[in-house]
Design an enzyme around this catalytic site. Structure first.
Site, short mmCIF file in Angstrom:
data_model
loop_
_atom_site.label_atom_id
_atom_site.label_comp_id
_atom_site.label_asym_id
_atom_site.label_seq_id
_atom_site.Cartn_x
_atom_site.Cartn_y
_atom_site.Cartn_z
N GLY A 1 -0.30 -6.21 1.42
CA GLY A 1 -1.25 -5.41 0.64
C GLY A 1 -1.48 -6.07 -0.73
CG ASP B 1 4.17 -13.06 10.18
OD1 ASP B 1 5.29 -13.58 10.10
OD2 ASP B 1 3.51 -12.72 9.19
CE1 TYR C 1 -3.40 6.98 -0.62
CE2 TYR C 1 -4.50 7.83 -2.59
CZ TYR C 1 -3.68 6.89 -1.99
OH TYR C 1 -3.13 5.88 -2.74
P1 NDP Z 1 -3.25 -1.84 0.13
O1 NDP Z 1 -4.08 -0.93 0.96
O2 NDP Z 1 -3.81 -3.11 -0.40
O3 NDP Z 1 -1.91 -2.20 0.89
C1 NDP Z 1 -1.19 -1.26 1.60
C2 NDP Z 1 -0.38 -2.01 2.62
O4 NDP Z 1 0.31 -1.02 3.39
C3 NDP Z 1 -1.23 -2.86 3.58
O5 NDP Z 1 -0.73 -4.16 3.63
C4 NDP Z 1 -1.05 -2.16 4.90
O6 NDP Z 1 -0.89 -3.02 6.00
C5 NDP Z 1 0.28 -1.47 4.70
N1 NDP Z 1 0.42 -0.38 5.66
C6 NDP Z 1 -0.46 0.57 6.01
N2 NDP Z 1 0.04 1.34 7.00
C7 NDP Z 1 1.26 0.82 7.29
C8 NDP Z 1 2.26 1.15 8.23
N3 NDP Z 1 2.11 2.14 9.10
N4 NDP Z 1 3.40 0.41 8.25
C9 NDP Z 1 3.56 -0.62 7.39
N5 NDP Z 1 2.64 -0.99 6.49
C10 NDP Z 1 1.50 -0.26 6.44
O7 NDP Z 1 -2.72 -0.92 -1.08
P2 NDP Z 1 -2.38 -1.32 -2.57
O8 NDP Z 1 -1.56 -2.55 -2.60
O9 NDP Z 1 -3.62 -1.23 -3.35
O10 NDP Z 1 -1.47 -0.06 -2.95
C11 NDP Z 1 -0.07 -0.16 -3.22
C12 NDP Z 1 0.43 1.19 -3.63
O11 NDP Z 1 -0.28 1.66 -4.78
C13 NDP Z 1 0.28 2.28 -2.57
O12 NDP Z 1 1.39 3.12 -2.61
C14 NDP Z 1 -0.95 3.06 -3.03
O13 NDP Z 1 -0.90 4.40 -2.58
C15 NDP Z 1 -0.79 2.95 -4.53
N6 NDP Z 1 -2.04 3.10 -5.26
C16 NDP Z 1 -3.12 2.32 -4.93
C17 NDP Z 1 -4.31 2.46 -5.62
C18 NDP Z 1 -5.51 1.65 -5.27
O14 NDP Z 1 -6.54 1.80 -5.94
N7 NDP Z 1 -5.45 0.75 -4.29
C19 NDP Z 1 -4.44 3.43 -6.74
C20 NDP Z 1 -3.23 4.15 -7.02
C21 NDP Z 1 -2.09 3.99 -6.30
P3 NDP Z 1 -2.08 -3.81 6.69
O15 NDP Z 1 -2.31 -4.98 5.76
O16 NDP Z 1 -1.49 -4.21 8.01
O17 NDP Z 1 -3.21 -2.87 6.77
#
Ligand code: NDP
Length: 329
Positions: free
Chosen positions: A17, A41, A141
């Site tokens: 992520g 992977d 969410y």
């Molecule tokens: P991303 O959506 O970029 O990354 C989230 C990651 O979680 C992805 O790599 C995704 O995997 C992985 N994921 C989703 N479902 C699963 C699962 N079932 N098992 C394992 N991994 C999973 O999020 P961010 O990096 O932006 O967010 C990081 C944190 O910050 C989170 O807790 C989010 O709630 C919080 N946050 C984010 C904000 C935003 O604007 N983005 C704002 C405020 C808080 P895959 O790559 O395979 O999809």
């Protein structure tokens, strides 16, 4: 005789992520980083962490015996989370698995860093939200994230929940990249101007996380004699903290800053900072309602850890300077 490993083992979940990728970079000087994604992977020797399976997740963490778990995995599809199936998945990934993980960390005596969101608040008023303000999420969410953070606090031990806002990174899709692409393709661009918050870079969050872990490991604290399990007694700095870049803007102001930068770089824009239109949230309906006021008061974090939070524009320009136009395709 085996000597104990002098460096902590740091387990990053959600390593693909926006924040996860930056954590793998920022934590490297601290110790042995094990980066897990939801599927195995070629590079991870068969290890993975799927947060839709709390039991399997706990088994993996128990086998790996980390000193810290940094959970950057989350179900972040805000609009999809409004559907029945999305709500179930958000609950499992953002709440049930986080609860199981937090309890597991306490059993292992491991620290936990978890991320939460401005979306735990209802967005009313103009004041920046403090950690002591009661959460009241307006979408599914936000509710799942609130329940996740509550579970971490309930488990206790050594933990930090970083509530942040409007995260962007060089890797993955985000608002900045979308604005740049649309401003080159379309004659007109309308962006919401009544939602206010602080765009926060994934790189900043990851750097702050490394500092926090280092500082928490350096603090020694007394465990009362009556405590049966030392890990159950919370670290004095355990808690929820608001962590985002300084200053604030609207999505419209954010878009204008991005397009100003792109104009200065000579990008072929059809819409510029001056011509991007400001609209109200009501003119851009989405499945999940969004809070209007996402300002977060970060004093507690700054005072506890003695760390500076740079202005939001600095991180945006840093990210844009590293962006290659081919990344938009
Ligand atoms: P991303 O959506 O970029 O990354 C989230 C990651 O979680 C992805 O790599 C995704 O995997 C992985 N994921 C989703 N479902 C699963 C699962 N079932 N098992 C394992 N991994 C999973 O999020 P961010 O990096 O932006 O967010 C990081 C944190 O910050 C989170 O807790 C989010 O709630 C919080 N946050 C984010 C904000 C935003 O604007 N983005 C704002 C405020 C808080 P895959 O790559 O395979 O999809």
């Amino acid at each position: 005789m085996n000597m104990p490993h002098p460096f902590p083992r740091l387990l990053v979940l959600g390593a693909h992520g926006q924040v996860g990728r930056e954590l793998v970079r920022s934590l490297a000087p601290l110790g042995e980083v094990i980066a897990l994604t939801r599927r195995s992977d070629d590079h991870d020797q068969g290890w993975f962490a799927d947060l839709s399976d709390p039991v399997g997740l706990v088994q993996t963490v128990e086998r790996l015996q980390p000193n810290w778990v940094i959970n950057a995995a989350a179900y972040t599809a805000v609009d999809e989370a409004q559907s029945a199936s999305g709500q179930l998945m958000a609950d499992r990934v953002n709440h049930q698995s986080v609860a199981a993980l937090a309890q597991c960390c306490v059993r292992l005596g491991a620290g936990l860093v978890h991320y939460s969101t401005d979306y735990v608040f209802n967005g009313q008023g103009q004041q920046a939200w403090k950690e002591s303000d009661p959460p009241h999420p307006v979408n599914a969410y936000g509710l799942s994230k609130q329940q996740g953070e509550e579970a971490v606090v309930q488990a206790g031990g050594k933990y930090v929940v970083m509530r942040t806002s409007w995260v962007y990174g060089l890797h993955g899709n985000n608002f900045a990249k979308t604005m740049l692409r649309l401003a080159m393709e379309r004659e007109q661009l309308r962006v919401v101007a009544d939602q206010v918050g602080a765009p926060t870079s994934a790189a900043l969050l990851a750097d702050l996380t490394a500092h926090v872990i280092r500082q928490m490991d350096d603090v020694s604290y007394e465990v009362p004699a009556h405590a049966e399990n030392a890990a159950v007694f919370s670290h004095p700095w355990s808690g929820i903290y608001h962590v985002c870049a300084s200053g604030s803007t609207s999505w419209h102001g954010y878009a204008q800053r991005i397009l100003q930068w792109a104009s200065a770089q000579g990008w072929p824009l059809k819409v510029t900072a001056d011509t991007v239109q400001a609209i109200a949230s009501s003119e851009y309906p989405t499945a999940a309602p969004r809070p209007l006021n996402s300002r977060l008061n970060t004093e507690l974090f700054v005072n506890t850890f003695g760390l500076c939070l740079p202005d939001w524009q600095q991180g945006v320009v840093d990210m844009l300077n590293s962006l290659h136009p081919s990344a938009l395709k």
